[in-house]
Design a protein around this motif. Structure first.
Motif, PDB file in Angstrom:
ATOM      1  N   MET A 154      48.003  42.184  51.184  1.00 35.79           N
ATOM      2  CA  MET A 154      47.721  41.196  50.324  1.00 35.79           C
ATOM      3  C   MET A 154      48.271  40.595  49.575  1.00 35.79           C
ATOM      4  SD  MET A 154      45.353  42.553  46.801  1.00 35.79           S
ATOM      5  CE  MET A 154      43.699  42.988  47.499  1.00 35.79           C
ATOM      6  N   SER A 155      48.717  38.963  49.148  1.00 31.94           N
ATOM      7  CA  SER A 155      49.391  38.840  48.112  1.00 31.94           C
ATOM      8  C   SER A 155      49.721  38.582  46.570  1.00 31.94           C
ATOM      9  CB  SER A 155      49.928  37.530  48.546  1.00 31.94           C
ATOM     10  OG  SER A 155      48.289  37.018  48.017  1.00 31.94           O
ATOM     11  N   ILE A 156      50.939  38.781  46.108  1.00 33.61           N
ATOM     12  CA  ILE A 156      50.998  39.024  44.519  1.00 33.61           C
ATOM     13  C   ILE A 156      49.764  37.631  43.859  1.00 33.61           C
ATOM     14  CG2 ILE A 156      52.118  37.278  44.283  1.00 33.61           C
ATOM     15  CD1 ILE A 156      52.026  40.356  42.340  1.00 33.61           C
ATOM     16  N   SER A 157      49.164  36.800  44.319  1.00 35.22           N
ATOM     17  CA  SER A 157      48.447  35.910  44.028  1.00 35.22           C
ATOM     18  C   SER A 157      46.736  36.331  44.194  1.00 35.22           C
ATOM     19  CB  SER A 157      48.182  34.686  44.846  1.00 35.22           C
ATOM     20  OG  SER A 157      49.472  34.199  44.460  1.00 35.22           O
ATOM     21  N   ASP A 158      46.740  37.346  45.660  1.00 31.32           N
ATOM     22  CA  ASP A 158      45.564  38.238  45.534  1.00 31.32           C
ATOM     23  C   ASP A 158      45.165  39.084  44.519  1.00 31.32           C
ATOM     24  OD1 ASP A 158      44.429  36.195  47.881  1.00 31.32           O
ATOM     25  OD2 ASP A 158      45.469  37.431  48.843  1.00 31.32           O
ATOM     26  N   LEU A 159      46.472  39.901  44.520  1.00 29.50           N
ATOM     27  CA  LEU A 159      46.955  41.199  43.911  1.00 29.50           C
ATOM     28  C   LEU A 159      45.929  40.840  42.352  1.00 29.50           C
ATOM     29  CD1 LEU A 159      46.425  44.364  43.217  1.00 29.50           C
ATOM     30  CD2 LEU A 159      49.095  43.587  43.620  1.00 29.50           C
ATOM     31  N   ILE A 160      47.105  39.846  42.025  1.00 32.49           N
ATOM     32  CA  ILE A 160      46.613  39.397  40.308  1.00 32.49           C
ATOM     33  C   ILE A 160      44.806  38.804  39.731  1.00 32.49           C
ATOM     34  CG2 ILE A 160      46.676  37.495  38.504  1.00 32.49           C
ATOM     35  CD1 ILE A 160      50.010  37.634  39.670  1.00 32.49           C
ATOM     36  N   ALA A 161      44.284  37.879  41.261  1.00 30.52           N
ATOM     37  CA  ALA A 161      43.183  37.635  41.034  1.00 30.52           C
ATOM     38  C   ALA A 161      42.130  39.255  41.529  1.00 30.52           C
ATOM     39  CB  ALA A 161      42.680  36.576  42.234  1.00 30.52           C
ATOM     40  N   SER A 162      42.294  39.683  41.865  1.00 29.94           N
ATOM     41  CA  SER A 162      41.478  40.745  41.857  1.00 29.94           C
ATOM     42  C   SER A 162      41.816  42.216  40.687  1.00 29.94           C
ATOM     43  CB  SER A 162      42.093  42.046  43.266  1.00 29.94           C
ATOM     44  OG  SER A 162      41.128  43.103  42.886  1.00 29.94           O
ATOM     45  N   GLU A 163      42.676  41.502  40.480  1.00 29.99           N
ATOM     46  CA  GLU A 163      43.196  42.619  38.410  1.00 29.99           C
ATOM     47  C   GLU A 163      42.366  41.651  37.554  1.00 29.99           C
ATOM     48  OE1 GLU A 163      44.234  45.857  37.750  1.00 29.99           O
ATOM     49  OE2 GLU A 163      44.635  45.898  39.868  1.00 29.99           O
ATOM     50  N   ASP A 213      39.675  39.925  38.056  1.00 29.90           N
ATOM     51  CA  ASP A 213      37.960  39.830  38.193  1.00 29.90           C
ATOM     52  C   ASP A 213      37.815  41.225  37.322  1.00 29.90           C
ATOM     53  OD1 ASP A 213      38.050  37.236  39.047  1.00 29.90           O
ATOM     54  OD2 ASP A 213      38.173  38.177  41.635  1.00 29.90           O
ATOM     55  N   ALA A 214      38.577  42.495  37.941  1.00 33.05           N
ATOM     56  CA  ALA A 214      38.135  44.269  37.809  1.00 33.05           C
ATOM     57  C   ALA A 214      37.856  43.419  36.310  1.00 33.05           C
ATOM     58  CB  ALA A 214      39.246  45.123  37.913  1.00 33.05           C
ATOM     59  N   ALA A 215      39.046  43.104  35.596  1.00 30.66           N
ATOM     60  CA  ALA A 215      39.506  43.374  33.762  1.00 30.66           C
ATOM     61  C   ALA A 215      38.267  42.069  33.093  1.00 30.66           C
ATOM     62  CB  ALA A 215      40.497  42.549  33.519  1.00 30.66           C
ATOM     63  N   GLU A 216      37.683  41.374  34.072  1.00 31.01           N
ATOM     64  CA  GLU A 216      36.339  40.387  33.554  1.00 31.01           C
ATOM     65  C   GLU A 216      35.400  41.237  33.378  1.00 31.01           C
ATOM     66  OE1 GLU A 216      36.285  37.656  31.861  1.00 31.01           O
ATOM     67  OE2 GLU A 216      38.454  37.809  31.692  1.00 31.01           O
ATOM     68  N   ARG A 217      35.072  42.206  35.058  1.00 32.90           N
ATOM     69  CA  ARG A 217      33.770  42.654  34.765  1.00 32.90           C
ATOM     70  C   ARG A 217      33.670  43.597  33.984  1.00 32.90           C
ATOM     71  NH1 ARG A 217      35.309  41.627  40.134  1.00 32.90           N
ATOM     72  NH2 ARG A 217      36.088  44.423  40.374  1.00 32.90           N
ATOM     73  N   ASN A 218      34.885  44.580  33.020  1.00 32.42           N
ATOM     74  CA  ASN A 218      35.016  45.956  32.454  1.00 32.42           C
ATOM     75  C   ASN A 218      35.623  45.429  31.278  1.00 32.42           C
ATOM     76  OD1 ASN A 218      34.382  48.272  31.552  1.00 32.42           O
ATOM     77  ND2 ASN A 218      35.575  49.351  32.812  1.00 32.42           N
ATOM     78  N   PRO A 219      35.280  44.947  30.628  1.00 30.21           N
ATOM     79  CA  PRO A 219      36.028  44.553  28.853  1.00 30.21           C
ATOM     80  C   PRO A 219      36.424  45.430  28.080  1.00 30.21           C
ATOM     81  CG  PRO A 219      34.104  43.468  28.940  1.00 30.21           C
ATOM     82  CD  PRO A 219      33.982  43.595  30.604  1.00 30.21           C
ATOM     83  N   LYS A 268      45.244  51.269  29.236  1.00 30.16           N
ATOM     84  CA  LYS A 268      46.170  52.383  30.329  1.00 30.16           C
ATOM     85  C   LYS A 268      47.345  52.615  29.565  1.00 30.16           C
ATOM     86  CE  LYS A 268      43.984  50.787  33.974  1.00 30.16           C
ATOM     87  NZ  LYS A 268      44.709  49.873  36.278  1.00 30.16           N
ATOM     88  N   PRO A 269      48.199  53.524  29.083  1.00 30.22           N
ATOM     89  CA  PRO A 269      48.897  54.255  28.641  1.00 30.22           C
ATOM     90  C   PRO A 269      50.701  53.014  28.807  1.00 30.22           C
ATOM     91  CG  PRO A 269      47.622  55.928  29.235  1.00 30.22           C
ATOM     92  CD  PRO A 269      47.126  54.883  30.284  1.00 30.22           C
ATOM     93  N   GLY A 270      50.824  52.989  28.046  1.00 31.89           N
ATOM     94  CA  GLY A 270      51.977  51.714  28.313  1.00 31.89           C
ATOM     95  C   GLY A 270      51.196  50.496  27.961  1.00 31.89           C
ATOM     96  N   SER A 271      50.426  50.255  28.278  1.00 37.20           N
ATOM     97  CA  SER A 271      49.957  48.461  27.605  1.00 37.20           C
ATOM     98  C   SER A 271      50.592  48.336  26.824  1.00 37.20           C
ATOM     99  CB  SER A 271      48.590  48.483  28.026  1.00 37.20           C
ATOM    100  OG  SER A 271      48.473  49.372  29.767  1.00 37.20           O
ATOM    101  N   LYS A 272      50.430  47.143  26.441  1.00 37.18           N
ATOM    102  CA  LYS A 272      51.027  46.532  24.609  1.00 37.18           C
ATOM    103  C   LYS A 272      50.181  45.727  25.261  1.00 37.18           C
ATOM    104  CE  LYS A 272      54.308  43.550  22.856  1.00 37.18           C
ATOM    105  NZ  LYS A 272      55.738  42.779  22.854  1.00 37.18           N
ATOM    106  N   VAL A 273      49.092  45.811  23.777  1.00 38.99           N
ATOM    107  CA  VAL A 273      48.582  45.050  23.302  1.00 38.99           C
ATOM    108  C   VAL A 273      48.362  43.733  22.290  1.00 38.99           C
ATOM    109  CG1 VAL A 273      46.594  45.084  21.682  1.00 38.99           C
ATOM    110  CG2 VAL A 273      47.052  46.918  22.846  1.00 38.99           C
ATOM    111  N   THR A 274      48.193  42.157  22.985  1.00 37.46           N
ATOM    112  CA  THR A 274      48.614  41.759  21.921  1.00 37.46           C
ATOM    113  C   THR A 274      47.385  40.424  21.107  1.00 37.46           C
ATOM    114  OG1 THR A 274      49.001  40.244  23.784  1.00 37.46           O
ATOM    115  CG2 THR A 274      51.256  41.443  23.003  1.00 37.46           C
TER     116      THR A 274
END
Length: 99
Positions: A1-10, A12-18, A23-29
Motif C-alpha cells: 500500500m502506498s503512502i497516498s493510499d494509506l492517507i486516503a484510507s485513514e 475515509d475512516a476518520a470521516e466515517r467516525n467523527p 488517540k493518546p499522543g494526538s495533538k488537537v488543533t
C-alpha cells in the motif's frame, strides 16, 4: 500500500467516525491562524482544576482554556455564532458531568 493510499484510507475512516475518541499522543488543533500568545498565572488549585477538566474532555489544557475564554467573550455577543459557541461550551460541560 502506498503512502497516498494509506492517507486516503485513514481520512475515509476518520470521516466515517467523527466521534471516535482521540488517540493518546494526538495533538488537537483547531486550524486557526492564531498568532498571539496570552500568558496567565493560576494558583495550584486553579491549574489542577483546569487540567482535570481538560483530561475529562480529552483536550490539551491550552485548548480548553482558549475555548472557555472565547465562549465567555462570545457571551456578550447575541449573534448566531456566539449562541452556538455558548451552547457547545454548555454541552461540553454537561457531558463531563454526566460521564
Amino acid at each position: 500500500m502506498s503512502i497516498s493510499d494509506l492517507i486516503a484510507s485513514e481520512a475515509d475512516a476518520a470521516e466515517r467516525n467523527p466521534d471516535a475518541p482521540i488517540k493518546p499522543g494526538s495533538k488537537v488543533t483547531r486550524g486557526h491562524q492564531r498568532a498571539k500568545t496570552l500568558q496567565v498565572r493560576l494558583n495550584v488549585e486553579e491549574f489542577d482544576a483546569l487540567t482535570h477538566l481538560a483530561e475529562q474532555r480529552g483536550l490539551p489544557v491550552s485548548t480548553l482554556a482558549r475555548d472557555l475564554l472565547l465562549s465567555h467573550l462570545a457571551g456578550s455577543d447575541d449573534s448566531a455564532k456566539s449562541l452556538i459557541a455558548r451552547i457547545r461550551a454548555e454541552l461540553d460541560d454537561l457531558a463531563t458531568r454526566v460521564a
